[in-house]
Design a protein around this motif. Sequence first.
Motif, PDB file in Angstrom:
ATOM      1  N   ILE A   1      40.042  -0.663  13.623  1.00  0.00           N
ATOM      2  CA  ILE A   1      38.625  -0.573  13.892  1.00  0.00           C
ATOM      3  C   ILE A   1      38.212  -1.604  15.159  1.00  0.00           C
ATOM      4  O   ILE A   1      37.568  -1.341  15.912  1.00  0.00           O
ATOM      5  CB  ILE A   1      37.559  -0.755  12.752  1.00  0.00           C
ATOM      6  CG1 ILE A   1      37.680   0.454  11.867  1.00  0.00           C
ATOM      7  CG2 ILE A   1      36.247  -0.948  13.086  1.00  0.00           C
ATOM      8  CD1 ILE A   1      37.069   0.283  10.289  1.00  0.00           C
ATOM      9  N   GLN A   2      38.784  -2.856  14.911  1.00  0.00           N
ATOM     10  CA  GLN A   2      38.507  -3.867  15.930  1.00  0.00           C
ATOM     11  C   GLN A   2      39.212  -3.299  17.070  1.00  0.00           C
ATOM     12  O   GLN A   2      38.689  -3.442  18.198  1.00  0.00           O
ATOM     13  CB  GLN A   2      39.096  -5.200  15.202  1.00  0.00           C
ATOM     14  CG  GLN A   2      38.811  -5.819  13.940  1.00  0.00           C
ATOM     15  CD  GLN A   2      37.072  -6.388  14.279  1.00  0.00           C
ATOM     16  OE1 GLN A   2      36.286  -5.650  14.392  1.00  0.00           O
ATOM     17  NE2 GLN A   2      37.041  -7.735  14.395  1.00  0.00           N
ATOM     18  N   LEU A   3      40.284  -3.117  17.111  1.00  0.00           N
ATOM     19  CA  LEU A   3      41.125  -2.597  18.294  1.00  0.00           C
ATOM     20  C   LEU A   3      40.409  -1.502  18.878  1.00  0.00           C
ATOM     21  O   LEU A   3      40.420  -1.464  20.047  1.00  0.00           O
ATOM     22  CB  LEU A   3      42.660  -2.274  17.914  1.00  0.00           C
ATOM     23  CG  LEU A   3      43.417  -1.961  19.099  1.00  0.00           C
ATOM     24  CD1 LEU A   3      43.612  -3.302  20.060  1.00  0.00           C
ATOM     25  CD2 LEU A   3      44.831  -1.441  18.395  1.00  0.00           C
ATOM     26  N   GLY A   4      40.241  -0.419  17.819  1.00  0.00           N
ATOM     27  CA  GLY A   4      39.529   0.576  18.642  1.00  0.00           C
ATOM     28  C   GLY A   4      38.129   0.445  19.472  1.00  0.00           C
ATOM     29  O   GLY A   4      37.839   1.022  20.358  1.00  0.00           O
ATOM     30  N   THR A   5      37.317  -0.767  18.641  1.00  0.00           N
ATOM     31  CA  THR A   5      36.295  -0.928  19.484  1.00  0.00           C
ATOM     32  C   THR A   5      36.359  -1.667  20.686  1.00  0.00           C
ATOM     33  O   THR A   5      35.450  -1.408  21.635  1.00  0.00           O
ATOM     34  CB  THR A   5      35.600  -2.094  18.477  1.00  0.00           C
ATOM     35  OG1 THR A   5      35.315  -1.529  17.155  1.00  0.00           O
ATOM     36  CG2 THR A   5      33.968  -2.589  18.857  1.00  0.00           C
TER      37      THR A   5
ATOM     38  N   LEU B   1      28.613  -3.719  15.231  1.00  0.00           N
ATOM     39  CA  LEU B   1      29.844  -3.465  14.791  1.00  0.00           C
ATOM     40  C   LEU B   1      30.901  -4.273  14.150  1.00  0.00           C
ATOM     41  O   LEU B   1      31.556  -4.352  13.250  1.00  0.00           O
ATOM     42  CB  LEU B   1      30.268  -2.351  15.461  1.00  0.00           C
ATOM     43  CG  LEU B   1      31.574  -1.312  15.215  1.00  0.00           C
ATOM     44  CD1 LEU B   1      31.335  -0.665  13.836  1.00  0.00           C
ATOM     45  CD2 LEU B   1      32.063  -0.505  15.868  1.00  0.00           C
ATOM     46  N   VAL B   2      31.134  -5.093  15.047  1.00  0.00           N
ATOM     47  CA  VAL B   2      32.021  -6.218  14.942  1.00  0.00           C
ATOM     48  C   VAL B   2      31.795  -7.295  13.729  1.00  0.00           C
ATOM     49  O   VAL B   2      32.363  -7.691  12.714  1.00  0.00           O
ATOM     50  CB  VAL B   2      32.397  -7.287  16.321  1.00  0.00           C
ATOM     51  CG1 VAL B   2      33.218  -8.320  15.936  1.00  0.00           C
ATOM     52  CG2 VAL B   2      32.981  -6.331  17.301  1.00  0.00           C
TER      53      VAL B   2
ATOM     54  N   GLY C   1      32.524 -10.016   9.840  1.00  0.00           N
ATOM     55  CA  GLY C   1      31.646 -11.175   9.234  1.00  0.00           C
ATOM     56  C   GLY C   1      31.258 -10.422   7.699  1.00  0.00           C
ATOM     57  O   GLY C   1      31.359 -11.261   6.631  1.00  0.00           O
ATOM     58  N   LEU C   2      30.891  -9.397   7.464  1.00  0.00           N
ATOM     59  CA  LEU C   2      30.302  -8.754   6.511  1.00  0.00           C
ATOM     60  C   LEU C   2      31.541  -8.501   5.279  1.00  0.00           C
ATOM     61  O   LEU C   2      31.371  -8.933   4.356  1.00  0.00           O
ATOM     62  CB  LEU C   2      29.844  -7.618   6.521  1.00  0.00           C
ATOM     63  CG  LEU C   2      29.121  -6.802   5.453  1.00  0.00           C
ATOM     64  CD1 LEU C   2      28.040  -7.479   4.978  1.00  0.00           C
ATOM     65  CD2 LEU C   2      28.501  -5.334   5.837  1.00  0.00           C
TER      66      LEU C   2
ATOM     67  N   ARG D   1      27.966 -13.927  12.616  1.00  0.00           N
ATOM     68  CA  ARG D   1      26.623 -14.453  13.316  1.00  0.00           C
ATOM     69  C   ARG D   1      26.859 -13.350  14.294  1.00  0.00           C
ATOM     70  O   ARG D   1      27.667 -12.555  14.650  1.00  0.00           O
ATOM     71  CB  ARG D   1      26.829 -15.772  13.714  1.00  0.00           C
ATOM     72  CG  ARG D   1      28.055 -16.054  14.514  1.00  0.00           C
ATOM     73  CD  ARG D   1      27.960 -17.496  15.150  1.00  0.00           C
ATOM     74  NE  ARG D   1      28.723 -17.439  16.442  1.00  0.00           N
ATOM     75  CZ  ARG D   1      29.900 -18.287  16.557  1.00  0.00           C
ATOM     76  NH1 ARG D   1      30.296 -18.942  15.346  1.00  0.00           N
ATOM     77  NH2 ARG D   1      30.584 -18.303  17.735  1.00  0.00           N
ATOM     78  N   PRO D   2      25.687 -13.231  15.261  1.00  0.00           N
ATOM     79  CA  PRO D   2      25.625 -12.601  16.500  1.00  0.00           C
ATOM     80  C   PRO D   2      26.709 -12.983  17.250  1.00  0.00           C
ATOM     81  O   PRO D   2      27.388 -13.855  17.416  1.00  0.00           O
ATOM     82  CB  PRO D   2      24.329 -13.034  17.037  1.00  0.00           C
ATOM     83  CG  PRO D   2      23.444 -13.544  16.073  1.00  0.00           C
ATOM     84  CD  PRO D   2      24.278 -14.043  15.066  1.00  0.00           C
TER      85      PRO D   2
END
Length: 309
Positions: free
Chosen positions: A156-160, A196-197, A202-203, A258-259
């Motif tokens: 998901i991180q890579l696709g983002t 999304l990140v 973080g979540l 965080r943001p």
Amino acid sequence: MEYRNNVTYFVLLGLTQNPKVQKVLFVMFLLFYILTMVGNLLIVMTITFSKTLGSPMYFFLASLSFMDAIYSTAISPQMISHLFFGENIISFKNCMTQLFTGHFFAGAEVFLLLVMAYDRYVAICKPLHYLVIMRPWVCVVLLVVSCVGGFLHSIIQLGTIYGLPFCGPNVIDHFICDMYPLLKLVCIDTYVIGLLVIANGGLICTTVFLLLLVSYAVIFHSLKNLNQEGRRKALSTCGSHITVVVLFFVPCIFIYARPAKTLPIDKLLSVFYLVITPMLNPFIYTLRNSEMTNAMKKLWGGKVISASK
């Protein structure tokens, strides 16, 4: 407006631009990497070959050490090379590979630490059912689930980030390719992407950390039912786990929950959980675990004596 990705490589600013400081950091991080690899691989080999470390706890510990070794190899050698040669360029492809590999093993480790807490919960709170609940195939399934969780997080991180347009700026104010420093170089608004990140990084860190705190609170509450020796052993084992959890999760939560913006302290915190924590884990788990230290002395001490003869 239509954007194209015009970036074929990135320039990593690293930890410092001072050549003298770079040489000092080169020696320091090379030593850290050697200690990380020796310590973690020693744990893996000890648990693999020892006949006394067959419990599920040691299976998960060997898996954690293996992940730490691969995790460090995805980050440290390139950073060490950049410090030594002063060459701080990384291709777009290698940057994405590093991003995927780092988040894959870090994500898998997050879920594995939760699995290890569950293992300790069963061992301490349900000791009579421990071997029934934590059967070998169950341990393998939990390890696979941890790896799948890490893979999904990483993909998901890579696709983002992969499909986003990089239109020119290619200087990353970091020593690795990571999400927030990369998002700073994207030439579109990244507010929604940043959310999304946070949700994917973080979540997850925050939720798993809270679950770990709850699980250890339950474990500590149940210690009153154990005798003094059992309480001492449980505290020693859980103390090691909690130390590792705090060292890993606190920097992770600060950076990703965080943001989506970078702070000057991010580099230092990244060094801590990317480099220092994988190096400290073997010492934390072995120095406070008499079974592990005795197995190492018995297994490797005998081999050293035999080799000297």
